[in-house]
Scaffold this active site. Structure first.
Site, PDB file in Angstrom:
ATOM      1  N   VAL A 130       1.210  -3.686   4.000  1.00 31.13           N
ATOM      2  CA  VAL A 130       1.158  -4.965   4.721  1.00 31.13           C
ATOM      3  C   VAL A 130       2.366  -5.846   4.428  1.00 31.13           C
ATOM      4  CG1 VAL A 130      -1.344  -4.984   4.997  1.00 31.13           C
ATOM      5  CG2 VAL A 130      -0.308  -6.069   2.971  1.00 31.13           C
ATOM      6  N   TYR A 132      -4.259   3.486   8.010  1.00 32.18           N
ATOM      7  CA  TYR A 132      -5.575   2.869   8.186  1.00 32.18           C
ATOM      8  C   TYR A 132      -6.207   3.364   9.486  1.00 32.18           C
ATOM      9  CZ  TYR A 132      -3.019  -0.064   4.908  1.00 32.18           C
ATOM     10  OH  TYR A 132      -2.247  -0.503   3.879  1.00 32.18           O
ATOM     11  N   TYR A 134      -4.022  -2.489 -10.130  1.00 30.16           N
ATOM     12  CA  TYR A 134      -3.894  -2.320  -8.679  1.00 30.16           C
ATOM     13  C   TYR A 134      -3.006  -3.406  -8.059  1.00 30.16           C
ATOM     14  CZ  TYR A 134      -5.247  -2.056  -3.756  1.00 30.16           C
ATOM     15  OH  TYR A 134      -5.222  -1.971  -2.391  1.00 30.16           O
ATOM     16  N   LYS A 157       0.389   3.439  -2.960  1.00 32.93           N
ATOM     17  CA  LYS A 157      -0.758   4.333  -3.093  1.00 32.93           C
ATOM     18  C   LYS A 157      -0.344   5.808  -3.061  1.00 32.93           C
ATOM     19  CE  LYS A 157      -3.708   0.865  -0.896  1.00 32.93           C
ATOM     20  NZ  LYS A 157      -4.424   0.454   0.323  1.00 32.93           N
ATOM     21  N   SER A 202       0.796  -1.237   0.000  1.00 31.09           N
ATOM     22  CA  SER A 202       0.000   0.000   0.000  1.00 31.09           C
ATOM     23  C   SER A 202       0.822   1.278   0.000  1.00 31.09           C
ATOM     24  CB  SER A 202      -0.947   0.012   1.206  1.00 31.09           C
ATOM     25  OG  SER A 202      -1.995  -0.897   1.004  1.00 31.09           O
TER      26      SER A 202
END
Length: 314
Positions: free
Chosen positions: A266, A248, A196, A72, A69
């Protein structure tokens, strides 16, 4: 407290590595992606790249890992470059307070994800990056952009990880179909998810990652390459989103403990920007209950404390 004397960053990084070595292996490796479950949980790397171009590293700082992530941040930067502020019609800017792969909030908010760093938000951003491209072209653009940021040509996608994610990413498939049902994706779900999964499978070392994130610490430009990446204002706004949404439903706790804009993945990596000072990347695969690197978060808390780099004051 740090004084006015210059920081001995190599000693600080070495000391953090030494102090955390007895705890290597703590946390839980992300086992829901089979390829990530195979990573040695005792790996630990840390790299600090200053805005003056100095590099300080310890442990496995040169070993590539799956950034997941953290990618992103780079696709958000790309999407802002392609579409400008209009992207905020598609995705919000508020902390989620929910798990990174939650579908509940998405239904309540009619297919508009809360922010670009939860999975649904990142899928919406990927859809925007895909505009005008085939999936293969979009993947190529993302890889070229990250190589440009880091000034490293050997950054690659780990195709085993990408395949592993595609084979098990049922919840991401559900999120994407949900947004498509609300008319919030322009491209076929399988195309968006293909891009993605590949962006999340980018493999980078801590040193490469810290270099790629340096523009966020240096007002939008990379001082090593002299490349202007984004405007000063845009760098500030990306940092703001990283601070409030980058971890998060553990974002508030990370801001409380570390006080720096950051983005976790992660795979156990965390990228942090200390504005005006340095870009920092850590990697330790064991995660806490929020899905953030347990020892990586602790290492950054120790670094912020010993350098006085918190955005909230020394």
């Amino acid at each position: 407290m740090p004084g006015t004397e210059p920081l001995d960053l190599q000693s600080i990084v070495d000391d953090i590595h030494h102090e955390l070595t007895p705890r290597l292996g703590e946390g839980k490796v992300a086992d829901y992606i089979p390829q990530l479950a195979r990573v040695d949980p005792k790996r630990f790397g840390m790299a600090v790249v200053t805005v003056d171009g100095d590099v300080y590293k310890a442990g496995d700082a040169e070993v590539p890992f799956s950034i997941q992530s953290i990618s992103k941040v780079f696709t958000l930067t790309l999407a802002l470059g392609k579409h400008g502020e209009s992207i905020w019609a598609r995705v919000g800017r508020e902390p989620s307070g929910s798990a990174f792969n939650s579908i509940v909030q998405l239904e309540h908010e009619h297919g508009i994800p809360r922010n670009p760093f939860i999975n649904a938000g990142a899928i919406a951003i990927t859809d925007l990056v895909l505009a005008g491209h085939t999936p293969k072209e979009a993947i190529g653009e993302i890889v070229r952009f990250v190589r440009y940021l880091a000034d490293e040509e050997d950054i690659l996608i780990d195709h085993e990880v990408a395949r592993s994610e595609a084979a098990t990413g049922y919840r991401n498939v559900a999120l994407a179909n949900f947004m498509r049902a609300f008319g919030k994706l322009d491209h076929p779900v399988e195309h968006v998810l293909g891009v993605y999964f590949h962006q999340c499978a980018l493999a980078m070392s801590c040193v490469q990652l810290a270099k790629a994130g340096l523009f966020l610490a240096a007002s939008g430009s990379n001082p090593l390459t002299k490349h202007s990446v984004v405007s000063r204002q845009r760098a500030r706004r990306i940092n703001a989103l990283m601070l409030t949404c980058g971890h998060y439903d553990g974002s508030g706790d990370f801001a409380y403990r570390v006080g720096l804009p950051g983005k976790s993945g992660v795979g156990g990596g965390i990228l942090v920007a200390a504005p005006g000072k340095a870009s920092v990347a850590v990697w330790s695969p064991g995660l806490n209950h929020n899905g953030n690197s347990l020892l990586g978060s602790l290492a950054l808390e120790m670094l912020a404390s010993r350098t006085g780099w918190s955005v909230f004051g020394a």
